[in-house]
Scaffold this motif. Structure first.
Motif, PDB file in Angstrom:
ATOM      1  N   MET A  61       0.840  -1.198   0.000  1.00  0.00           N
ATOM      2  CA  MET A  61       0.000   0.000   0.000  1.00  0.00           C
ATOM      3  C   MET A  61       0.876   1.249   0.000  1.00  0.00           C
ATOM      4  O   MET A  61       1.825   1.345   0.754  1.00  0.00           O
ATOM      5  N   GLU A  62       0.528   2.203  -0.871  1.00  0.00           N
ATOM      6  CA  GLU A  62       1.250   3.486  -0.901  1.00  0.00           C
ATOM      7  C   GLU A  62       0.951   4.295   0.344  1.00  0.00           C
ATOM      8  O   GLU A  62      -0.211   4.445   0.720  1.00  0.00           O
ATOM      9  N   LEU A  63       1.964   4.827   0.957  1.00  0.00           N
ATOM     10  CA  LEU A  63       1.739   5.662   2.140  1.00  0.00           C
ATOM     11  C   LEU A  63       1.623   7.136   1.771  1.00  0.00           C
ATOM     12  O   LEU A  63       0.785   7.864   2.289  1.00  0.00           O
ATOM     13  N   ASN A  64       2.516   7.575   0.838  1.00  0.00           N
ATOM     14  CA  ASN A  64       2.519   8.979   0.414  1.00  0.00           C
ATOM     15  C   ASN A  64       2.623   9.972   1.560  1.00  0.00           C
ATOM     16  O   ASN A  64       1.826  10.904   1.646  1.00  0.00           O
ATOM     17  N   LEU A  65       3.579   9.770   2.425  1.00  0.00           N
ATOM     18  CA  LEU A  65       3.761  10.676   3.557  1.00  0.00           C
ATOM     19  C   LEU A  65       4.890  11.649   3.237  1.00  0.00           C
ATOM     20  O   LEU A  65       6.041  11.240   3.041  1.00  0.00           O
ATOM     21  N   ARG A  66       4.544  12.923   3.184  1.00  0.00           N
ATOM     22  CA  ARG A  66       5.546  13.949   2.844  1.00  0.00           C
ATOM     23  C   ARG A  66       6.231  14.453   4.105  1.00  0.00           C
ATOM     24  O   ARG A  66       5.587  14.722   5.118  1.00  0.00           O
ATOM     25  N   PHE A  67       7.557  14.592   4.028  1.00  0.00           N
ATOM     26  CA  PHE A  67       8.333  15.151   5.138  1.00  0.00           C
ATOM     27  C   PHE A  67       8.686  16.600   4.825  1.00  0.00           C
ATOM     28  O   PHE A  67       8.776  16.979   3.652  1.00  0.00           O
ATOM     29  N   PRO A  68       8.882  17.409   5.886  1.00  0.00           N
ATOM     30  CA  PRO A  68       9.184  18.825   5.638  1.00  0.00           C
ATOM     31  C   PRO A  68      10.479  18.984   4.846  1.00  0.00           C
ATOM     32  O   PRO A  68      11.402  18.188   4.980  1.00  0.00           O
ATOM     33  N   ASP A  69      10.532  20.039   4.025  1.00  0.00           N
ATOM     34  CA  ASP A  69      11.800  20.387   3.373  1.00  0.00           C
ATOM     35  C   ASP A  69      12.814  20.622   4.487  1.00  0.00           C
ATOM     36  O   ASP A  69      12.482  21.190   5.519  1.00  0.00           O
ATOM     37  N   LEU A  84       7.586   3.814  18.713  1.00  0.00           N
ATOM     38  CA  LEU A  84       8.274   5.073  18.416  1.00  0.00           C
ATOM     39  C   LEU A  84       7.284   6.232  18.497  1.00  0.00           C
ATOM     40  O   LEU A  84       7.579   7.285  19.085  1.00  0.00           O
ATOM     41  N   TYR A  85       6.099   6.024  17.943  1.00  0.00           N
ATOM     42  CA  TYR A  85       5.046   7.044  18.071  1.00  0.00           C
ATOM     43  C   TYR A  85       4.765   7.322  19.547  1.00  0.00           C
ATOM     44  O   TYR A  85       4.728   8.480  19.982  1.00  0.00           O
ATOM     45  N   ALA A 127       5.344   5.776  11.634  1.00  0.00           N
ATOM     46  CA  ALA A 127       4.934   6.062  13.018  1.00  0.00           C
ATOM     47  C   ALA A 127       5.472   7.422  13.459  1.00  0.00           C
ATOM     48  O   ALA A 127       4.771   8.207  14.108  1.00  0.00           O
ATOM     49  N   MET A 128       6.701   7.705  13.088  1.00  0.00           N
ATOM     50  CA  MET A 128       7.308   8.999  13.425  1.00  0.00           C
ATOM     51  C   MET A 128       6.554  10.132  12.722  1.00  0.00           C
ATOM     52  O   MET A 128       6.293  11.192  13.318  1.00  0.00           O
ATOM     53  N   HIS A 129       6.178   9.924  11.478  1.00  0.00           N
ATOM     54  CA  HIS A 129       5.452  10.939  10.717  1.00  0.00           C
ATOM     55  C   HIS A 129       4.111  11.246  11.381  1.00  0.00           C
ATOM     56  O   HIS A 129       3.684  12.405  11.444  1.00  0.00           O
ATOM     57  N   ARG A 130       3.469  10.217  11.892  1.00  0.00           N
ATOM     58  CA  ARG A 130       2.188  10.417  12.575  1.00  0.00           C
ATOM     59  C   ARG A 130       2.361  11.300  13.808  1.00  0.00           C
ATOM     60  O   ARG A 130       1.565  12.208  14.060  1.00  0.00           O
ATOM     61  N   ALA A 131       3.445  11.068  14.558  1.00  0.00           N
ATOM     62  CA  ALA A 131       3.721  11.918  15.725  1.00  0.00           C
ATOM     63  C   ALA A 131       3.988  13.357  15.272  1.00  0.00           C
ATOM     64  O   ALA A 131       3.512  14.324  15.885  1.00  0.00           O
ATOM     65  N   MET A 132       4.740  13.519  14.188  1.00  0.00           N
ATOM     66  CA  MET A 132       5.039  14.866  13.680  1.00  0.00           C
ATOM     67  C   MET A 132       3.766  15.576  13.249  1.00  0.00           C
ATOM     68  O   MET A 132       3.582  16.774  13.503  1.00  0.00           O
TER      69      MET A 132
END
Ligand code: GBH
Length: 440
Positions: free
Chosen positions: A1-9, A326-327, A376-381
């Motif tokens: 499954m594609e997550l497509n989670l963007r991280f900040p520049d 981690l979250y 999981a880290m992205h969700r916390a962010m």
């Protein structure tokens, strides 16, 4: 499954290593012995009798490894400085050749646009200082601060880490005795802990006084502790173990006090409270500029205080895989402690994958591990937790302490006969993630 989670520049994508685990050249260019040289050369301490004498040969392959980091698009490199390479006796005379190695490393990183994150201490205490009592000797914190000043002044590094994983020094080094210096005495372990905290605080004060604008923080391995069942006993045990796993490392640094319940618990087992002198906690609580978080595994404890496993375990039997941990730890840090930028300074998995006939290393398990933890880290962010970067452990396969070369955590495969480096599939996946900034 594609997550497509963007991280900040500008998200700080990196990888981590440590001196004794990769450098080798243990007796070259004036390096003095550390406790890990002594320990690894003591029969029976390290699997297979392995030592860090040669390790991944990084001391001699520096420019090749710098090029490798650039090819993998790393934006940050977390490494540690071998105290006994810079100060062979731990104090006193500086070994210029040792310092020059780290100057070349830092210059090489800047030349490639890679930010250094330099750790002052990743367990390789100069043996000369262990001979004077090591971390049980309060003076060790002062020796550390002097050493820190030497490298602060010599190296053009903006971001610094103090002590890598004080918990591992306390537990593996002073309680279980499976790491150097190989002591099995809880009473002594908590004395060492207090001096590790003091060393951290003195170094942070020194950096702030001498180089305002630079940043410093600890690198703590944290594990969320969950009750294994719904009972009151398990809940109480989980709170106790949370104290031993997390609060005794976090609270002194971030809140300026040892937790009351932990001080009672420690006082029944160790003379440590007598070593906490007036003013120490003010030093230890010198404000930090970043908090390094190292996450590998959660802990579940039952009503009898026994550890219970609920998730799959890696090749390393301690490494229970639970990305949501981690979250949980990140959200908790943001809730319970003053706001400070967080950096994941380590997170990774050992696998047994080796190059196939086509030369490729298909380490799909490692890719899944990093992907799940990053999600999981992205969700916390997304919920407001200020995570500024992530360092995979590790850049290279290396000397995995008591496990020797039997466990490979690298994004890059190392043939320890030829020192040939082969980026694993995970390294190429990570490179593409860094370039794209989107987790798929
Ligand atoms: C980190 O430690 C270290 O910073 C790094 O140097 C290391 O290579 C990496 O992780 C992978 O291990 O728990 O009884 O089996 C992680 C925490 C604590 C895990 C000590 C292994 C060994 C004793 N480590 N533990 S036990």
């Amino acid at each position: 499954m594609e997550l497509n989670l963007r991280f900040p520049d500008g998200f700080v994508w990196g990888a981590a290593t440590s001196s004794y685990q990769i450098e080798g050249a243990a007796a070259e260019d004036g390096r003095g012995p550390s406790v890990w040289d002594t320990f690894s050369h003591t029969p029976g301490k390290v699997r297979g009798g392995d030592t860090g004498d040669v390790a991944a040969g990084h001391y001699h392959l520096l420019s090749e490894d710098l090029d490798l980091m650039a090819a993998l698009a790393l934006r940050s490199y977390r490494f540690s400085i071998s105290w006994s390479r810079v100060l062979p006796e731990g104090t006193g005379q500086v070994n210029q050749k040792g310092l020059d190695f780290y100057r070349r490393l830092v210059d090489g990183l800047h030349a490639r646009g890679i930010r250094p994150l330099a750790t002052l201490f990743h367990w390789d205490l100069p043996q000369a200082l262990q001979d004077k009592g090591g971390w049980e000797n309060r003076d060790c914190a002062l020796w550390f601060a002097d050493y820190a000043q030497t490298v602060f002044d010599a190296l053009d590094v903006a971001d610094w880490g103090t002590i890598n994983e004080p918990k591992t020094v306390v537990e593996a080094g002073y309680q279980m005795g499976v790491h150097a210096p190989g002591i099995t005495d809880p009473a002594r372990s908590y004395v060492a802990l207090h001096h590790l905290h003091l060393a951290h605080g003195l170094a942070a004060q020194a950096l702030h006084a001498l180089h305002p604008g630079r940043r410093i923080g600890p690198a703590l391995n944290l594990s969320p502790v969950y009750p294994a069942d719904d009972g009151d006993a398990a809940r109480e045990q989980a709170h106790l173990y949370d104290g031993l796993e997390n609060r005794i490392y976090l609270d002194p640094i971030l809140l300026g006090r040892y937790p009351d319940d932990m001080m009672e618990w420690i006082a029944r087992r160790s003379p440590m409270p007598r070593h906490v002198l007036d003013g120490d906690l003010a030093v230890i609580a010198e404000p930090v500029d970043l908090l390094g978080v190292q996450y590998y595994n959660p802990k579940y404890v039952d009503g009898a205080g026994r550890r219970v496993f609920k998730h799959p375990v890696a090749q390393a039997e301690w490494l229970e895989i639970h990305p949501e941990g981690l979250y949980d730890i990140l959200v908790r840090l943001h809730r319970d402690y003053p706001a400070v930028p967080l950096r994941i300074t380590e997170n990774g998995l050992p696998t047994t994958d080796a190059p196939g006939p086509d030369g490729r290393v298909r380490d799909t398990g490692r890719i899944a591990y990093h992907r799940d933890h990053l999600a999981a880290m992205h969700r916390a962010m997304a919920e407001g937790v200020p995570v500024e970067g992530y360092h995979a452990w590790s850049l290279l396969d290396n000397f995995e302490w008591a496990e020797g070369y039997s466990q490979r955590f690298g994004l890059v495969y190392v043939d320890f006969e030829t020192q040939r480096r082969t980026p694993k599939d995970s390294a190429l996946w990570y490179r593409d993630l860094i370039r794209r900034g989107v987790l798929r």
